[in-house]
Scaffold this motif. Sequence first.
Motif, PDB file in Angstrom:
ATOM      1  N   THR A   6      58.356  22.612  27.934  1.00  0.00           N
ATOM      2  CA  THR A   6      59.665  22.727  28.577  1.00  0.00           C
ATOM      3  C   THR A   6      59.554  21.936  29.867  1.00  0.00           C
ATOM      4  OG1 THR A   6      60.243  24.890  27.664  1.00  0.00           O
ATOM      5  CG2 THR A   6      61.223  24.325  29.777  1.00  0.00           C
ATOM      6  N   ILE A   7      60.551  21.113  30.142  1.00  0.00           N
ATOM      7  CA  ILE A   7      60.535  20.387  31.422  1.00  0.00           C
ATOM      8  C   ILE A   7      61.565  21.007  32.339  1.00  0.00           C
ATOM      9  CG2 ILE A   7      61.080  18.180  32.548  1.00  0.00           C
ATOM     10  CD1 ILE A   7      59.635  16.770  30.325  1.00  0.00           C
ATOM     11  N   LEU A  15      56.511  21.849  32.558  1.00  0.00           N
ATOM     12  CA  LEU A  15      56.131  20.709  33.384  1.00  0.00           C
ATOM     13  C   LEU A  15      57.268  20.430  34.365  1.00  0.00           C
ATOM     14  CD1 LEU A  15      54.243  18.277  34.025  1.00  0.00           C
ATOM     15  CD2 LEU A  15      55.579  16.958  32.361  1.00  0.00           C
ATOM     16  N   PRO A  16      57.023  20.572  35.684  1.00  0.00           N
ATOM     17  CA  PRO A  16      58.071  20.284  36.668  1.00  0.00           C
ATOM     18  C   PRO A  16      58.225  18.774  36.881  1.00  0.00           C
ATOM     19  CG  PRO A  16      56.393  21.809  37.526  1.00  0.00           C
ATOM     20  CD  PRO A  16      55.820  21.161  36.312  1.00  0.00           C
ATOM     21  N   LEU A  17      59.471  18.352  37.081  1.00  0.00           N
ATOM     22  CA  LEU A  17      59.789  16.931  37.192  1.00  0.00           C
ATOM     23  C   LEU A  17      60.723  16.690  38.376  1.00  0.00           C
ATOM     24  CD1 LEU A  17      60.319  13.971  35.842  1.00  0.00           C
ATOM     25  CD2 LEU A  17      62.280  15.102  34.763  1.00  0.00           C
ATOM     26  N   GLY A  77      47.449  25.358  39.472  1.00  0.00           N
ATOM     27  CA  GLY A  77      46.812  24.508  38.450  1.00  0.00           C
ATOM     28  C   GLY A  77      47.771  23.544  37.770  1.00  0.00           C
ATOM     29  N   SER A  78      48.969  23.394  38.354  1.00  0.00           N
ATOM     30  CA  SER A  78      49.957  22.502  37.757  1.00  0.00           C
ATOM     31  C   SER A  78      50.233  21.338  38.707  1.00  0.00           C
ATOM     32  CB  SER A  78      51.249  23.282  37.465  1.00  0.00           C
ATOM     33  OG  SER A  78      52.109  22.510  36.654  1.00  0.00           O
ATOM     34  N   SER A  79      51.203  20.529  38.361  1.00  0.00           N
ATOM     35  CA  SER A  79      51.540  19.401  39.220  1.00  0.00           C
ATOM     36  C   SER A  79      53.001  19.027  39.005  1.00  0.00           C
ATOM     37  CB  SER A  79      50.641  18.210  38.892  1.00  0.00           C
ATOM     38  OG  SER A  79      50.733  17.231  39.900  1.00  0.00           O
ATOM     39  N   LEU A  80      53.465  18.094  39.809  1.00  0.00           N
ATOM     40  CA  LEU A  80      54.855  17.655  39.728  1.00  0.00           C
ATOM     41  C   LEU A  80      54.864  16.208  39.260  1.00  0.00           C
ATOM     42  CD1 LEU A  80      57.859  18.331  40.446  1.00  0.00           C
ATOM     43  CD2 LEU A  80      57.384  17.508  42.748  1.00  0.00           C
ATOM     44  N   LEU A  81      55.585  15.976  38.173  1.00  0.00           N
ATOM     45  CA  LEU A  81      55.749  14.602  37.689  1.00  0.00           C
ATOM     46  C   LEU A  81      56.876  13.975  38.505  1.00  0.00           C
ATOM     47  CD1 LEU A  81      55.228  12.326  35.612  1.00  0.00           C
ATOM     48  CD2 LEU A  81      56.859  13.468  34.089  1.00  0.00           C
ATOM     49  N   VAL A  82      56.542  12.930  39.297  1.00  0.00           N
ATOM     50  CA  VAL A  82      57.537  12.296  40.167  1.00  0.00           C
ATOM     51  C   VAL A  82      57.741  10.854  39.713  1.00  0.00           C
ATOM     52  CG1 VAL A  82      58.147  11.672  42.538  1.00  0.00           C
ATOM     53  CG2 VAL A  82      56.863  13.769  42.104  1.00  0.00           C
TER      54      VAL A  82
END
Length: 437
Positions: A8-9, A35-37, A74-79
């Motif tokens: 899920t984004i 996944l954060p965007l 433990g996650s990240s941001l897709l920029v």
Amino acid sequence: MDNKMPLTIFWFRRDLRLNDNAGLYNALKSGNPVLPLFIFDKEILDKLEDKDDARVTFIYQAIGQLSKELRKHGSSLLVLYDKATHAWDNIIKEHNVASVYTNHDHEPYATQRDEAVKEKLNKHGIDFKTFKDQVIFEKNEVVKDDGKPYTVYTPYQRKWYSTLKPFYLKAYPTEKYLRNLAETKALSLPTLKEMGFEKSNMHFPGQQYQDVISDYKEKRNFPAVKGTSHIGLHLRFGTVSIRELARTAHAHHEKTWLNELIWREFYMMILYHFPHTMNHAFRPEYDRIKWVNDEKQFKAWCDGQTGYPIVDAGMRELNATGFMHNRVRMIVASFLSKDLLIDWRWGEHYFARKLLDYEMASNVGGWQWAAGSGTDAAPYFRIFNPDSQTKKFDTNLQYIKKWVPEYADFGHYPKPIIDHAFARERCLKAFKAALAK
């Protein structure tokens, strides 16, 4: 992160926080890793006139802060830096996207963009789900009994209060579900330079607003004191939750401050139902006004060189800080549209360029109110007198002395670019002629 795994984004836009975020909360409960965007949208950035636009720096810092917080989980941001629709082509190629969650944005460009993205995702069998997050009430949630939108603020405000129930102000407990974020390595951010911008040195106000709301009613009209919260920037980009602000005001019985938040929702509702008001008068007959549109006088107004100290102080405050006191916003807007007979859209555009807390709905609404062309408009013959406004709200000239230090020295301060009494008569004639047709 396994590229084959269904994801899920969650697409961040005007909601740059993890806590109490409606769309993020729902995404985290979707059953897939999230996944954060964030997309730095070229369609928006390419239109900005200043390469050191302070709002881009603010967003960039907020994104950096979000990335840091996500790393703790433990996650990240897709920029990405791209046109939004094109960015989604690449995301779909590279990831197994099951669904996309985001929060509503009702500004006209955002609505078109979201429609295009939704269509693209749906073609690939991907759900696009959006949620209400930046307001307490939106669209048709506060309307007249016959289902039509309100066009006058006071009855809208009454209905807003009667519709309010405690659950509308409850926070979304995102913290409980952050374990559902997708595990990823730290993803890199494009730099401001790569996007064609440079860092702004403007100071950004913090999120402390509680200290002003208790005596907001008494102090809010005086520009020389810190009587307003300066929270608009955080509200604009969602680094603070509207539910938290409304809850705090409600709990302290601070109606005057809460009413300002309701004005914001009123103007958002107006823009949603009447999108033409973005660049046309709410009352069409006001588009017949013959504006003078003197470019030299407009420049004097922009630069704070009109010879009217309260107007000049406001414009200089705006140019230096990206902020202008609310009372002064009304004074400078009335001066431009009525004393100088310059099209309110010129002023709206200048504010859009300079205000840190620029929000299209409120800005257009405020400018149309000042010009008399809006919804709950001041009648066109109500024309602010800069001198009497000064006597009333900056009696000791504290605000003026701060921003217009040369005012005391008659040799250096410009003479008024127009006589107010003459301007008033001219304005009345021009408005009467337009409305008589």
